[in-house]
Scaffold this motif. Structure first.
Motif, mmCIF file in Angstrom:
data_model
loop_
_atom_site.group_PDB
_atom_site.id
_atom_site.type_symbol
_atom_site.label_atom_id
_atom_site.label_comp_id
_atom_site.label_asym_id
_atom_site.label_seq_id
_atom_site.Cartn_x
_atom_site.Cartn_y
_atom_site.Cartn_z
ATOM 1 N N ILE A 200 -22.532 -27.356 -9.113
ATOM 2 C CA ILE A 200 -23.146 -26.202 -9.575
ATOM 3 C C ILE A 200 -24.715 -26.172 -9.580
ATOM 4 C CG2 ILE A 200 -24.046 -25.085 -11.782
ATOM 5 C CD1 ILE A 200 -20.902 -26.502 -13.326
ATOM 6 N N PRO A 201 -24.817 -24.753 -8.524
ATOM 7 C CA PRO A 201 -26.523 -24.467 -8.409
ATOM 8 C C PRO A 201 -27.173 -25.057 -9.603
ATOM 9 C CG PRO A 201 -25.371 -22.774 -7.105
ATOM 10 C CD PRO A 201 -24.064 -23.613 -7.927
ATOM 11 N N LYS A 202 -28.755 -25.017 -9.795
ATOM 12 C CA LYS A 202 -29.411 -25.788 -10.350
ATOM 13 C C LYS A 202 -30.376 -24.607 -10.888
ATOM 14 C CE LYS A 202 -29.297 -29.998 -9.923
ATOM 15 N NZ LYS A 202 -28.886 -30.557 -10.866
ATOM 16 N N LEU A 203 -30.204 -24.131 -12.129
ATOM 17 C CA LEU A 203 -30.346 -23.072 -12.208
ATOM 18 C C LEU A 203 -31.776 -23.091 -13.204
ATOM 19 C CD1 LEU A 203 -29.930 -19.820 -13.921
ATOM 20 C CD2 LEU A 203 -28.664 -20.543 -15.910
ATOM 21 N N ARG A 204 -32.949 -21.598 -12.658
ATOM 22 C CA ARG A 204 -34.714 -22.443 -12.907
ATOM 23 C C ARG A 204 -34.829 -21.024 -14.157
ATOM 24 N NH1 ARG A 204 -34.571 -27.516 -12.049
ATOM 25 N NH2 ARG A 204 -33.997 -27.389 -10.033
ATOM 26 N N LEU A 205 -35.238 -21.900 -15.348
ATOM 27 C CA LEU A 205 -35.917 -20.596 -16.074
ATOM 28 C C LEU A 205 -37.366 -20.402 -16.005
ATOM 29 C CD1 LEU A 205 -34.069 -22.294 -19.548
ATOM 30 C CD2 LEU A 205 -33.247 -20.055 -17.811
ATOM 31 N N GLU A 206 -38.113 -19.439 -16.319
ATOM 32 C CA GLU A 206 -38.709 -19.537 -17.071
ATOM 33 C C GLU A 206 -39.996 -20.347 -17.462
ATOM 34 O OE1 GLU A 206 -41.194 -16.956 -15.206
ATOM 35 O OE2 GLU A 206 -39.145 -16.398 -14.378
ATOM 36 N N PRO A 207 -41.007 -20.934 -16.891
ATOM 37 C CA PRO A 207 -41.358 -22.009 -17.677
ATOM 38 C C PRO A 207 -41.968 -22.274 -19.291
ATOM 39 C CG PRO A 207 -42.797 -21.493 -15.664
ATOM 40 C CD PRO A 207 -41.517 -20.849 -16.093
ATOM 41 N N GLY A 208 -41.611 -23.013 -20.179
ATOM 42 C CA GLY A 208 -41.330 -22.846 -21.382
ATOM 43 C C GLY A 208 -40.421 -22.313 -22.625
ATOM 44 N N PHE B 244 -25.602 -27.925 -19.356
ATOM 45 C CA PHE B 244 -26.386 -27.591 -18.949
ATOM 46 C C PHE B 244 -27.229 -29.215 -18.192
ATOM 47 C CE2 PHE B 244 -27.089 -25.083 -23.857
ATOM 48 C CZ PHE B 244 -25.828 -24.020 -23.158
ATOM 49 N N LYS B 245 -26.723 -29.673 -18.562
ATOM 50 C CA LYS B 245 -26.902 -31.000 -17.804
ATOM 51 C C LYS B 245 -26.825 -30.504 -16.204
ATOM 52 C CE LYS B 245 -27.299 -33.853 -22.151
ATOM 53 N NZ LYS B 245 -27.315 -35.114 -22.268
ATOM 54 N N SER B 246 -26.101 -30.415 -16.051
ATOM 55 C CA SER B 246 -25.097 -30.346 -14.472
ATOM 56 C C SER B 246 -25.998 -28.932 -13.960
ATOM 57 C CB SER B 246 -23.582 -29.205 -14.248
ATOM 58 O OG SER B 246 -23.109 -30.610 -15.390
ATOM 59 N N TYR C 53 -32.588 -26.941 -23.650
ATOM 60 C CA TYR C 53 -31.970 -25.761 -23.918
ATOM 61 C C TYR C 53 -32.099 -26.635 -25.526
ATOM 62 C CZ TYR C 53 -29.404 -31.009 -24.114
ATOM 63 O OH TYR C 53 -28.910 -31.724 -24.280
ATOM 64 N N VAL C 54 -31.844 -25.924 -26.736
ATOM 65 C CA VAL C 54 -32.095 -27.249 -28.214
ATOM 66 C C VAL C 54 -30.117 -26.229 -28.061
ATOM 67 C CG1 VAL C 54 -33.317 -26.650 -30.178
ATOM 68 C CG2 VAL C 54 -34.349 -26.324 -28.161
ATOM 69 N N MET C 55 -29.849 -27.157 -28.928
ATOM 70 C CA MET C 55 -28.256 -27.395 -29.908
ATOM 71 C C MET C 55 -28.558 -27.458 -30.752
ATOM 72 S SD MET C 55 -25.310 -26.862 -28.562
ATOM 73 C CE MET C 55 -25.022 -27.869 -26.963
ATOM 74 N N GLU D 95 -17.706 -21.714 -15.001
ATOM 75 C CA GLU D 95 -17.426 -20.355 -15.037
ATOM 76 C C GLU D 95 -18.762 -20.087 -16.146
ATOM 77 O OE1 GLU D 95 -13.985 -18.706 -16.653
ATOM 78 O OE2 GLU D 95 -12.377 -19.053 -14.949
ATOM 79 N N LEU D 96 -18.965 -20.844 -17.444
ATOM 80 C CA LEU D 96 -20.592 -20.938 -17.970
ATOM 81 C C LEU D 96 -21.363 -20.773 -17.504
ATOM 82 C CD1 LEU D 96 -21.305 -21.257 -20.959
ATOM 83 C CD2 LEU D 96 -21.163 -23.117 -20.912
ATOM 84 N N ALA D 97 -21.589 -21.432 -16.583
ATOM 85 C CA ALA D 97 -22.930 -21.588 -15.321
ATOM 86 C C ALA D 97 -22.293 -20.664 -14.458
ATOM 87 C CB ALA D 97 -22.858 -22.339 -14.393
ATOM 88 N N ALA D 98 -21.894 -19.445 -14.438
ATOM 89 C CA ALA D 98 -21.739 -18.288 -12.861
ATOM 90 C C ALA D 98 -22.266 -17.024 -14.152
ATOM 91 C CB ALA D 98 -20.698 -18.181 -12.745
#
Length: 317
Positions: A177-185, A205-207, A212-214, A306-309
């Motif tokens: 699964i490709p890494k997903l980059r969010l904006e800093p913060g 999320f770790k993959s 994240y906050v659960m 599917e979740l990641a996509a």
């Protein structure tokens, strides 16, 4: 409109008003008290049909809690001895079969008897985290706020399936699964009352290598979102600088996912935050209602890719 469609439409309208229907059943004498027969419950949306116990074919080398398989309308369905799972002793035999559909699977639970269906507001369902040996997600107050209300234990069917047949409840293995980059913060805020679901979501999320906050209920997620907004405002930032996306289950005590989504989308502070509903309640009816409360996407549990996509698609819109 057919009777079946009317019933589905009516239950969907209940969800729009933060209500749901709970099927109540008994499993026999409680393990710690021979004179008590506790009430248990399951969301009606998960129940495909209720049958008088059919003929069951025992399977070689199956777990002790698995009674075998039943041929139901041409489909071979695994039958689980639910009293054995929770430690109850049936005194009237196992006369009823609950055929359920959730998390992309079909299975059946043998119970002693079915009692009734009750309509409840989610605010009268209280979290039972860390109780019930991990098999109970919540306690339903069947008579609302009445002091002498009856109580029913809402079982964590995902946890039960994982315990009895772990191969039935697992996320598909990720394949790069490709890494997903969010904006800093930024983080993803997630809410789910099932410990099994939270474990699988966190694995996803770790993959993806995303922060994240659960949280464990919609109410907790809503309170966390408001607290993060206050922090962002104090820092001269927008809530979007803090929260990239909200991922929520549907069935949760105190506040369900429909209500959480509606709160977010109807509040000017938060309505630009994308919301994905991630639920074991599958089917076009639920998907249609998801759209009506303003969610940006709906995905059935549990397929990690599917979740990641879906997350990636929603964030890139």
């Amino acid at each position: 409109m057919s009777k079946e469609m009317r019933e589905i439409d009516e239950r969907t309208n209940l969800a729009a008003n933060s209500m749901f229907e709970l099927l109540l059943f008994r499993l026999g004498e409680a393990a710690n008290s021979a004179d008590r027969r506790e009430l248990f419950g399951i969301n009606v949306f998960k129940v495909r049909e209720i049958l008088v116990m059919p003929e069951i074919t025992a399977m070689v080398n199956s777990p002790p809690e698995v009674m075998g398989v039943a041929n139901i309308r041409g489909q071979m369905i695994t039958v689980i001895n639910l009293p054995m799972v929770v430690g109850c002793k049936p005194t009237k035999g196992l006369g009823i079969l609950l055929v359920t559909e959730f998390a992309r699977t079909t299975q059946a639970f043998a119970v002693e008897e079915v009692n009734e269906i009750v309509r409840l507001e989610w605010k009268h369902v209280l979290s039972a985290e860390n109780s019930g040996g991990g098999l109970v997600t919540s306690i339903a107050r069947l008579d609302g706020a009445a002091e002498d209300t009856r109580l029913a234990q809402v079982l964590d069917v995902e946890q039960i399936l994982r315990n009895v047949m772990p191969q039935e409840v697992k996320s598909e293995e990720s394949k790069g699964i490709p890494k997903l980059r969010l904006e800093p913060g930024q983080i993803i805020l997630a809410a789910d009352d099932s410990a099994v679901a939270r474990m699988m979501i966190e694995k996803g999320f770790k993959s993806m290598d995303v922060p994240y906050v659960m949280t464990k209920t919609g109410k907790e997620a809503w309170e966390r979102l408001q607290a993060m907004h206050a922090t962002a405002t104090a820092e001269g930032k927008s809530i979007k600088d803090k929260v990239a996306l909200v991922l929520t289950d549907l069935e949760m005590p105190e506040m369900d996912g429909f209500t959480l989504t509606r709160n977010i989308k109807q509040d000017g502070r938060f309505n630009q935050i994308p919301v994905i509903i991630h639920s074991s309640l599958t089917g076009s009816t639920n998907e249609g209602h998801v759209k009506s409360v303003g969610a940006d996407a709906y995905i059935a549990k549990f397929v990690e890719e599917e979740l990641a996509a879906t997350i990636r698609d929603v964030l890139h819109r």
